[in-house]
Design an enzyme around this catalytic site. Sequence first.
Site, PDB file in Angstrom:
ATOM      1  CB  THR A  56      -1.068   0.275   0.891  1.00 35.54           C
ATOM      2  OG1 THR A  56      -1.706   1.182   1.126  1.00 35.54           O
ATOM      3  CG2 THR A  56      -0.132  -0.072   2.497  1.00 35.54           C
ATOM      4  CG  HIS A  57       1.690   3.612  -2.972  1.00 42.66           C
ATOM      5  ND1 HIS A  57       3.027   3.911  -3.186  1.00 42.66           N
ATOM      6  CD2 HIS A  57       1.137   2.661  -3.662  1.00 42.66           C
ATOM      7  CE1 HIS A  57       3.463   3.214  -4.391  1.00 42.66           C
ATOM      8  NE2 HIS A  57       2.141   2.328  -4.462  1.00 42.66           N
ATOM      9  CG  ASP A 117      -9.550  -5.881  -1.867  1.00 43.49           C
ATOM     10  OD1 ASP A 117      -9.168  -4.736  -1.792  1.00 43.49           O
ATOM     11  OD2 ASP A 117     -10.501  -6.201  -2.054  1.00 43.49           O
ATOM     12  CG  PHE A 127     -10.073   5.375   7.001  1.00 42.16           C
ATOM     13  CD1 PHE A 127     -10.154   4.476   5.997  1.00 42.16           C
ATOM     14  CD2 PHE A 127      -9.189   5.079   8.229  1.00 42.16           C
ATOM     15  CE1 PHE A 127      -9.497   3.069   6.243  1.00 42.16           C
ATOM     16  CE2 PHE A 127      -8.591   3.923   8.340  1.00 42.16           C
ATOM     17  CZ  PHE A 127      -8.914   2.971   7.399  1.00 42.16           C
ATOM     18  CG  ASP A 144     -14.296   3.833  10.550  1.00 42.53           C
ATOM     19  OD1 ASP A 144     -14.673   2.533   9.709  1.00 42.53           O
ATOM     20  OD2 ASP A 144     -13.349   4.078  10.549  1.00 42.53           O
ATOM     21  NE  ARG A 204      -6.686  -2.648   7.371  1.00 45.77           N
ATOM     22  CZ  ARG A 204      -7.505  -1.833   7.161  1.00 45.77           C
ATOM     23  NH1 ARG A 204      -7.882  -0.866   7.938  1.00 45.77           N
ATOM     24  NH2 ARG A 204      -8.135  -1.768   5.703  1.00 45.77           N
TER      25      ARG A 204
END
Length: 194
Positions: free
Chosen positions: A8-9, A68, A152, A155, A181
Amino acid sequence: MNTFVLATHNQHKIEEFNAILGELVPGINVIGYDGPEPIEDGVSFAENALIKARAAAAHTGLPSLSDDSGICVDVLGGMPGIFSARWAGNAKDNAANVQLLLDQMSDVRDSDRGAHFTCHIAVVIPETQEEFVVVGNWPGTIAREVHGVNGFGYDPVFIPEGFEVTAAILDPAEKNKLSHRSRALQALADRLSS
């Protein structure tokens, strides 16, 4: 095998992985990925997570992780699902995605607003050519309007099971212990420990 590349970035996600996984597996270090982003053309969370983890492993030669995740709404047949980030058509437009979901559910009874966040974490270890996926789900319901500023994505409209407030109102540390997560990372920690 203490360092993993997270495909991920997104710096926020790297910090979240380190915060949660660091408590579960002492000595583990999750670093960011600076390579090209592959096309996520899988038809499931697991497929898309594997696509990203394979790309990071191929680019770096290091053990790689990718997740994902998204929100699955019962009355919408599990959608937005893998399209959660692009539900309103534009990736990264969280407000538009949330508003479209609320609009689509405006006439849905409170008793039918069930949903869950899901997170699929793929692991690819080039040295042993091992690949696997772990899953974490966080059940709850969809609120009727946006509440809260933490977190984010969805949420602000997701009320976790057992709570009366949205995930965006929860303290970030509390959310990290409860989230999809976190649950997937717990499953990952269990797998790495064994």
